[in-house]
Design a protein around this motif. Structure first.
Motif, PDB file in Angstrom:
ATOM      1  N   TYR A  43       0.839  -1.190   0.000  1.00 34.55           N
ATOM      2  CA  TYR A  43       0.000   0.000   0.000  1.00 34.55           C
ATOM      3  C   TYR A  43       0.877   1.244   0.000  1.00 34.55           C
ATOM      4  O   TYR A  43       1.977   1.251   0.542  1.00 34.55           O
ATOM      5  CB  TYR A  43      -0.884   0.051   1.256  1.00 34.55           C
ATOM      6  N   ARG A  44       0.301   2.293  -0.543  1.00 32.55           N
ATOM      7  CA  ARG A  44       0.944   3.604  -0.482  1.00 32.55           C
ATOM      8  C   ARG A  44       0.049   4.533   0.343  1.00 32.55           C
ATOM      9  O   ARG A  44      -1.177   4.524   0.183  1.00 32.55           O
ATOM     10  CB  ARG A  44       1.101   4.157  -1.899  1.00 32.55           C
ATOM     11  N   GLN A  45       0.690   5.310   1.216  1.00 37.45           N
ATOM     12  CA  GLN A  45      -0.061   6.269   2.029  1.00 37.45           C
ATOM     13  C   GLN A  45       0.535   7.652   1.823  1.00 37.45           C
ATOM     14  O   GLN A  45       1.725   7.876   2.062  1.00 37.45           O
ATOM     15  CB  GLN A  45      -0.017   5.896   3.511  1.00 37.45           C
ATOM     16  N   ASP A  46      -0.292   8.591   1.398  1.00 38.27           N
ATOM     17  CA  ASP A  46       0.105   9.985   1.261  1.00 38.27           C
ATOM     18  C   ASP A  46      -0.481  10.770   2.436  1.00 38.27           C
ATOM     19  O   ASP A  46      -1.499  10.370   3.012  1.00 38.27           O
ATOM     20  CB  ASP A  46      -0.375  10.540  -0.072  1.00 38.27           C
ATOM     21  N   LEU A  71      -5.067   4.474   2.713  1.00 43.33           N
ATOM     22  CA  LEU A  71      -4.121   3.608   2.035  1.00 43.33           C
ATOM     23  C   LEU A  71      -4.659   3.222   0.660  1.00 43.33           C
ATOM     24  O   LEU A  71      -5.849   2.932   0.506  1.00 43.33           O
ATOM     25  CB  LEU A  71      -3.895   2.333   2.844  1.00 43.33           C
ATOM     26  N   ARG A  72      -3.770   3.211  -0.310  1.00 46.21           N
ATOM     27  CA  ARG A  72      -4.143   2.789  -1.666  1.00 46.21           C
ATOM     28  C   ARG A  72      -3.311   1.571  -2.064  1.00 46.21           C
ATOM     29  O   ARG A  72      -2.104   1.558  -1.868  1.00 46.21           O
ATOM     30  CB  ARG A  72      -3.940   3.932  -2.657  1.00 46.21           C
ATOM     31  N   LEU A  73      -3.964   0.600  -2.647  1.00 45.27           N
ATOM     32  CA  LEU A  73      -3.329  -0.672  -2.973  1.00 45.27           C
ATOM     33  C   LEU A  73      -2.500  -0.560  -4.244  1.00 45.27           C
ATOM     34  O   LEU A  73      -2.997  -0.132  -5.291  1.00 45.27           O
ATOM     35  CB  LEU A  73      -4.400  -1.755  -3.137  1.00 45.27           C
ATOM     36  N   ILE A 115      -3.147   1.450  -8.055  1.00 50.83           N
ATOM     37  CA  ILE A 115      -2.161   2.450  -8.497  1.00 50.83           C
ATOM     38  C   ILE A 115      -0.826   1.788  -8.824  1.00 50.83           C
ATOM     39  O   ILE A 115       0.215   2.186  -8.360  1.00 50.83           O
ATOM     40  CB  ILE A 115      -1.972   3.548  -7.420  1.00 50.83           C
ATOM     41  N   ALA A 116      -0.836   0.785  -9.684  1.00 52.25           N
ATOM     42  CA  ALA A 116       0.358  -0.017  -9.965  1.00 52.25           C
ATOM     43  C   ALA A 116       1.371   0.659 -10.893  1.00 52.25           C
ATOM     44  O   ALA A 116       2.534   0.250 -10.959  1.00 52.25           O
ATOM     45  CB  ALA A 116      -0.055  -1.352 -10.552  1.00 52.25           C
ATOM     46  N   GLU A 117       0.972   1.683 -11.612  1.00 46.34           N
ATOM     47  CA  GLU A 117       1.870   2.293 -12.595  1.00 46.34           C
ATOM     48  C   GLU A 117       3.123   2.865 -11.942  1.00 46.34           C
ATOM     49  O   GLU A 117       3.039   3.629 -10.984  1.00 46.34           O
ATOM     50  CB  GLU A 117       1.147   3.398 -13.363  1.00 46.34           C
ATOM     51  N   GLY A 118       4.294   2.478 -12.491  1.00 40.56           N
ATOM     52  CA  GLY A 118       5.550   2.960 -11.944  1.00 40.56           C
ATOM     53  C   GLY A 118       6.125   2.075 -10.854  1.00 40.56           C
ATOM     54  O   GLY A 118       7.165   2.388 -10.279  1.00 40.56           O
ATOM     55  N   TYR A 119       5.456   0.965 -10.588  1.00 38.31           N
ATOM     56  CA  TYR A 119       5.910   0.020  -9.563  1.00 38.31           C
ATOM     57  C   TYR A 119       6.010  -1.381 -10.153  1.00 38.31           C
ATOM     58  O   TYR A 119       5.340  -1.700 -11.123  1.00 38.31           O
ATOM     59  CB  TYR A 119       4.929  -0.026  -8.385  1.00 38.31           C
ATOM     60  N   SER A 120       6.851  -2.215  -9.558  1.00 35.14           N
ATOM     61  CA  SER A 120       6.901  -3.623  -9.926  1.00 35.14           C
ATOM     62  C   SER A 120       7.181  -4.451  -8.679  1.00 35.14           C
ATOM     63  O   SER A 120       7.709  -3.942  -7.686  1.00 35.14           O
ATOM     64  CB  SER A 120       7.979  -3.898 -10.985  1.00 35.14           C
ATOM     65  N   VAL A 121       6.769  -5.726  -8.715  1.00 40.27           N
ATOM     66  CA  VAL A 121       6.955  -6.619  -7.567  1.00 40.27           C
ATOM     67  C   VAL A 121       7.392  -7.991  -8.061  1.00 40.27           C
ATOM     68  O   VAL A 121       7.339  -8.294  -9.246  1.00 40.27           O
ATOM     69  CB  VAL A 121       5.653  -6.776  -6.750  1.00 40.27           C
TER      70      VAL A 121
END
Lengths: 112, 117
Positions: A35-38, A43-45, A60-66
């Protein structure tokens, strides 16, 4: 003690750099989440994984990888394509079927 | 789409006062779970309670109590005799089964509680 660990606690990224946030759990949970928290927001997944070698994009997966090569580990890479990466990143894990999600201590990412 | 609303952005109370944090949710599912988490200044989210949609019994745990009312789609959290250590951001969350069969959790925006000594 069972739990979730995240490292580092603080991370600084330079322009154009990829950085990787670590998340490890020893709760024997099948599912893991990022999650990302601003500031002032919920929290956004970003990504989630229900099983080893499988993961799905969140909201909000753009710009991230796992990756999920091991049950215990779910690292998140913030790529240079993520233009606004400054945020607090939280990793969570749970059993399947709507079990409670438990969270790690978080990583605060800052851009230099 | 599911939604969780925490209309109170910030609340300040004097120590020993009671305080209620509101949570209103929207969902089309008949089976869902509701949660409350506490986020102290350190940042880690601490799980407080989980309630399923079929159990409307109120719950009390020490100074904490929760009031779940399906008729008003609310899951409010009351802290009795607040203490400085209760100062934190509190999140309400709703869990449903997502389209891929995974547990989709929607968080509210949080209520920041400040307890003044």
């Amino acid at each position: 003690d069972g739990g979730i660990t995240q490292s580092p606690k603080y991370l600084f990224r330079k322009e154009g750099q990829n950085v990787t946030l670590s998340c490890e759990q020893n709760l024997n949970h099948d599912a893991m989440y990022w999650y990302r928290q601003d500031p002032g927001q919920g929290l956004r997944l970003i990504y989630y994984s229900q099983i080893v070698n499988d993961f799905q994009k969140g909201d909000i997966a753009e710009g991230y990888s796992v990756s999920r090569e091991k049950k215990e580990s779910f690292p998140l890479t913030v790529t240079s394509a993520q233009k606004n990466p400054t945020a607090f990143y939280l990793c969570a894990s749970s059993g399947l079927r709507q079990e409670t999600q438990y969270f790690g201590p978080g990583t605060r990412l800052l851009v230099l | 789409a599911q939604k969780v609303t925490q209309a109170q952005t910030e609340i300040s109370v004097v120590e020993k006062e009671d305080v209620t944090l509101d949570c209103v949710y929207e969902t089309r599912d008949t089976t869902y779970y509701l949660f409350w988490y506490k986020q102290p200044p350190s940042g880690e989210l601490v799980f407080l309670i989980r309630r399923n949609s079929f159990d409307e019994q109120n719950e009390i745990s020490g100074r904490y109590s929760w009031n779940f009312q399906k008729s008003t789609s609310s899951f409010n959290f009351t802290i009795t005799a607040s203490q400085v250590v209760d100062s934190a951001v509190y999140f309400c969350a709703l869990s449903e089964v997502g389209s891929g069969g995974y547990q989709k959790v929607t968080f509210g925006t949080g209520t920041k509680l400040q307890v003044i000594p």
